[in-house]
Design an enzyme around this catalytic site. Structure first.
Site, PDB file in Angstrom:
ATOM      1  N   LYS A   1       0.829  -1.255   0.045  1.00 39.52           N
ATOM      2  CA  LYS A   1      -0.188   0.052   0.028  1.00 39.52           C
ATOM      3  C   LYS A   1       0.801   1.196  -0.076  1.00 39.52           C
ATOM      4  O   LYS A   1       2.093   1.206   0.504  1.00 39.52           O
ATOM      5  CB  LYS A   1      -0.745   0.116   1.325  1.00 39.52           C
ATOM      6  CG  LYS A   1      -2.103   0.859   1.060  1.00 39.52           C
ATOM      7  CD  LYS A   1      -3.134   0.125   0.193  1.00 39.52           C
ATOM      8  CE  LYS A   1      -4.491   0.751   0.066  1.00 39.52           C
ATOM      9  NZ  LYS A   1      -5.597  -0.037  -0.413  1.00 39.52           N
TER      10      LYS A   1
ATOM     11  N   THR B   1     -14.587  -2.653  -7.535  1.00 41.24           N
ATOM     12  CA  THR B   1     -14.895  -2.941  -6.095  1.00 41.24           C
ATOM     13  C   THR B   1     -16.271  -3.122  -5.689  1.00 41.24           C
ATOM     14  O   THR B   1     -16.623  -3.903  -4.913  1.00 41.24           O
ATOM     15  CB  THR B   1     -14.200  -1.866  -5.186  1.00 41.24           C
ATOM     16  OG1 THR B   1     -12.858  -1.636  -5.735  1.00 41.24           O
ATOM     17  CG2 THR B   1     -14.219  -2.145  -3.709  1.00 41.24           C
TER      18      THR B   1
ATOM     19  N   SER C   1      -7.810  -5.689 -10.854  1.00 40.17           N
ATOM     20  CA  SER C   1      -6.596  -5.521 -11.148  1.00 40.17           C
ATOM     21  C   SER C   1      -5.382  -6.525 -11.406  1.00 40.17           C
ATOM     22  O   SER C   1      -4.778  -6.287 -12.543  1.00 40.17           O
ATOM     23  CB  SER C   1      -6.068  -4.598  -9.677  1.00 40.17           C
ATOM     24  OG  SER C   1      -6.321  -3.195  -9.538  1.00 40.17           O
TER      25      SER C   1
HETATM   26  P1  NAD Z   1     -13.038   7.563  -3.122  1.00 42.30           P
HETATM   27  O1  NAD Z   1     -12.036   8.609  -3.133  1.00 42.30           O
HETATM   28  O2  NAD Z   1     -13.684   7.454  -4.632  1.00 42.30           O
HETATM   29  O3  NAD Z   1     -14.409   8.058  -2.482  1.00 42.30           O
HETATM   30  C1  NAD Z   1     -14.192   8.227  -0.861  1.00 42.30           C
HETATM   31  C2  NAD Z   1     -15.762   8.616  -0.496  1.00 42.30           C
HETATM   32  O4  NAD Z   1     -15.615   8.732   0.875  1.00 42.30           O
HETATM   33  C3  NAD Z   1     -15.838  10.117  -0.977  1.00 42.30           C
HETATM   34  O5  NAD Z   1     -17.110  10.325  -1.371  1.00 42.30           O
HETATM   35  C4  NAD Z   1     -15.573  10.939   0.286  1.00 42.30           C
HETATM   36  O6  NAD Z   1     -16.240  12.055   0.208  1.00 42.30           O
HETATM   37  C5  NAD Z   1     -15.960   9.963   1.389  1.00 42.30           C
HETATM   38  N1  NAD Z   1     -15.459  10.212   2.673  1.00 42.30           N
HETATM   39  C6  NAD Z   1     -14.444  10.578   2.982  1.00 42.30           C
HETATM   40  N2  NAD Z   1     -13.927  10.755   4.090  1.00 42.30           N
HETATM   41  C7  NAD Z   1     -15.325  10.599   4.643  1.00 42.30           C
HETATM   42  C8  NAD Z   1     -15.850  10.504   6.051  1.00 42.30           C
HETATM   43  N3  NAD Z   1     -15.139  10.752   7.063  1.00 42.30           N
HETATM   44  N4  NAD Z   1     -17.008   9.883   6.162  1.00 42.30           N
HETATM   45  C9  NAD Z   1     -17.855   9.576   5.344  1.00 42.30           C
HETATM   46  N5  NAD Z   1     -17.173   9.701   3.967  1.00 42.30           N
HETATM   47  C10 NAD Z   1     -16.029  10.205   3.691  1.00 42.30           C
HETATM   48  O7  NAD Z   1     -12.287   6.167  -2.656  1.00 42.30           O
HETATM   49  P2  NAD Z   1     -13.021   4.827  -2.877  1.00 42.30           P
HETATM   50  O8  NAD Z   1     -11.711   4.211  -3.804  1.00 42.30           O
HETATM   51  O9  NAD Z   1     -14.103   4.570  -3.022  1.00 42.30           O
HETATM   52  O10 NAD Z   1     -12.495   4.123  -1.565  1.00 42.30           O
HETATM   53  C11 NAD Z   1     -13.286   4.167  -0.503  1.00 42.30           C
HETATM   54  C12 NAD Z   1     -13.086   2.955   0.470  1.00 42.30           C
HETATM   55  O11 NAD Z   1     -13.045   1.672  -0.304  1.00 42.30           O
HETATM   56  C13 NAD Z   1     -11.459   3.015   1.238  1.00 42.30           C
HETATM   57  O12 NAD Z   1     -11.468   2.543   2.449  1.00 42.30           O
HETATM   58  C14 NAD Z   1     -10.617   2.101   0.231  1.00 42.30           C
HETATM   59  O13 NAD Z   1      -9.590   1.749   0.597  1.00 42.30           O
HETATM   60  C15 NAD Z   1     -11.822   1.098  -0.134  1.00 42.30           C
HETATM   61  N6  NAD Z   1     -11.284   0.329  -1.212  1.00 42.30           N
HETATM   62  C16 NAD Z   1     -11.325   0.928  -2.625  1.00 42.30           C
HETATM   63  C17 NAD Z   1     -10.871   0.204  -3.763  1.00 42.30           C
HETATM   64  C18 NAD Z   1     -11.065   0.991  -5.078  1.00 42.30           C
HETATM   65  O14 NAD Z   1     -10.858  -0.008  -6.166  1.00 42.30           O
HETATM   66  N7  NAD Z   1     -11.295   2.183  -5.192  1.00 42.30           N
HETATM   67  C19 NAD Z   1     -10.595  -1.199  -3.548  1.00 42.30           C
HETATM   68  C20 NAD Z   1     -10.810  -1.674  -2.286  1.00 42.30           C
HETATM   69  C21 NAD Z   1     -11.009  -0.970  -1.264  1.00 42.30           C
END
Ligand code: NAD
Length: 437
Positions: free
Chosen positions: A111, A195, A363
């Site tokens: 990471k 995801t 991925s």
């Molecule tokens: P992203 O940046 O696309 O979206 C994040 C969202 O969370 C945004 O809408 C943001 O406004 C919101 N956010 C931020 N802080 C917040 C808070 N304190 N309370 C509520 N909402 C909040 O990110 P993502 O890629 O969707 O990732 C979200 C989660 O999913 C993370 O934990 C990430 O590690 C996990 N994840 C993502 C992927 C991927 O492929 N994108 C894969 C596995 C896990």
């Protein structure tokens, strides 16, 4: 990151290890397996200087942790967030190791992240920062060693810049160094929603097993970004009532449920979360209550989907969660203390290392296509993803029944079994103490 967000002792990595140790009580593995997992293989901490648009210089702290590569090259996203720190990146890297083992794909875990609020940077500053970070990582990453991908507040365009920079520095086009790229730069069809789609396939397995009626099932989603939007949209399409969603600014609640495509449209157009209904491009506001992110977690729903950041459900609020099922689309949204409370209350928690494994699985497909010069259709990608997610969900449900454990313990046990087999294949104390007589 506050202590409340990271578990009792405020150390996300330590908290992640606690969950691992709990699971190892159910699935004994050679002590050398746990010993290895407690120590990330390599860690890099860099300071990235960036010339800002106004001529000033700012220096950003960046991290990359290669946690384990016993089962294959290390894989894991890059996060841009003000709260990024080494302990968080180590925990996220450990979860990647376990997640790749759960998905049964030949990758280890890694990471990375930069401590930055990307919303305060211009697009050019963001590009300079992204390229600068790759310049500092040098050969710490590579298509056969450590392969980044998007995470919170990074996206396909950022991955494209990073791939381009790595290729420039190495004098050869290297699409397989990074996944989650734009389609036209070697990305895979189906990576953008992978995801959320993976989580959706897991929920469909639960739906079948527990005979849920989608039309009578109320869902709340915390975090309406890449992962949250897609799982909400797929559930909505099947009739699920998504009654609450939120972003970093707070959330909205509507008893009748939201029209999710309309919410996605306005959120992505205006960057604001509004309760709307859209007919084509004409959107109308509809009445909705506002809720805080904390209140959203405690709503009277059937399925709660935390899809934002870690440390949201803790020992302080777990007793107020009303959902009967929590699907962890975010990484580490439940602390180990919070987890114990949910388990005591009989709430089913689908752990992150299963629920969000769809992202890393596609991925992996992207990496395979890049290395083989292939280009799979969307249908091929989705069929392969569905097969893996359903297979591993069923395996974890069955293992949970066999062990008499919750699903997190079962998922960790499955991962430990696969990691253990790889570690033992290289020899452990038992092998080296045996002189072969
Ligand atoms: P992203 O940046 O696309 O979206 C994040 C969202 O969370 C945004 O809408 C943001 O406004 C919101 N956010 C931020 N802080 C917040 C808070 N304190 N309370 C509520 N909402 C909040 O990110 P993502 O890629 O969707 O990732 C979200 C989660 O999913 C993370 O934990 C990430 O590690 C996990 N994840 C993502 C992927 C991927 O492929 N994108 C894969 C596995 C896990």
């Amino acid at each position: 990151m506050s202590d409340a967000m990271t578990g009792a002792n405020g150390d996300v990595f330590r908290d992640a290890l606690t969950k691992l140790e709990r699971a190892s009580a159910h699935r004994p593995v050679d002590p050398e397996v746990l010993l290895r997992l407690e120590h990330p293989k390599a860690m890099l901490h860099v300071s990235v200087p960036v010339r800002m648009d106004d001529g000033s210089l700012r220096v950003f702290e960046g991290y990359r942790v290669r946690h384990d590569d016993t089962r294959g090259p290390a894989k894991g996203g890059i996060r841009y967030h003000p709260q990024v720190n080494l302990s968080e990146v180590k925990a996220l890297a450990l979860w990647m190791t376990l997640k790749c083992a759960v998905a049964g794909i030949p990758f280890g875990g890694a990471k990375g992240g930069i401590s930055v609020d990307p919303k305060t940077l211009s697009r050019l500053e963001l590009e300079r920062l992204s390229r600068g970070f790759i310049g500092h990582l040098g050969n710490f990453i590579g298509p056969e060693t450590d392969i980044p991908a998007p995470d919170v507040y990074t996206n396909a365009m950022v991955m494209g810049w990073m791939m381009d920079e790595y290729s420039r520095l190495n004098g050869r086009r290297t699409p397989a160094v990074i996944t989650g790229k734009p389609i036209h730069l070697g990305g895979s069809l189906g990576r953008d929603d992978a995801t959320g789609r993976g989580a959706y396939y897991v929920i469909k397995e639960l739906e079948q097993r527990h005979h849920w009626d989608p039309f009578a099932t109320r869902v709340a989603v915390q975090g309406f970004g890449n992962a949250g939007q897609h799982v909400a949209a797929l559930l909505h399409q099947d009739g699920y009532k998504v009654v609450a969603v939120s972003d970093s600014q707070g959330g909205i609640y509507r008893e009748e449920g939201f029209d999710i495509p309309s919410l996605i449209h306005t959120k992505n157009e205006s960057r604001k979360l509004r309760a709307v209904y859209c007919e084509g491009t004409v959107c109308e506001m509809v009445p909705a209550e506002t809720v805080t992110n904390e209140e959203l977690l405690e709503l009277d729903v059937d399925v709660l989907i935390p899809a934002a950041l870690e440390g949201q459900i803790t020992e302080k609020n777990a007793d107020r969660v009303q959902a009967s099922t929590v699907v962890e689309v975010a990484n580490g949204p439940t602390t180990s203390d919070g987890d114990a409370v949910l388990a005591d209350r009989g709430i089913t928690v689908v752990p992150d290392i299963l629920a969000n494994a769809g992202g890393v699985t596609v991925s992996y497909f992207e990496w395979v296509q890049n290395r083989g010069g292939l280009s799979w259709t969307l249908e091929e990608v989705q069929n392969r993803l569905s097969e893996i997610m359903s297979r591993e969900t069923l395996a974890i449900l069955e293992l949970g029944e066999e062990l008499g454990s919750d699903l997190r313990t079962a998922a960790y046990a499955l991962a430990l079994g696969r990691l253990g087999a790889a570690v033992e294949a290289q020899g452990t104390k038992g092998y080296f103490n045996d002189d072969g007589d």
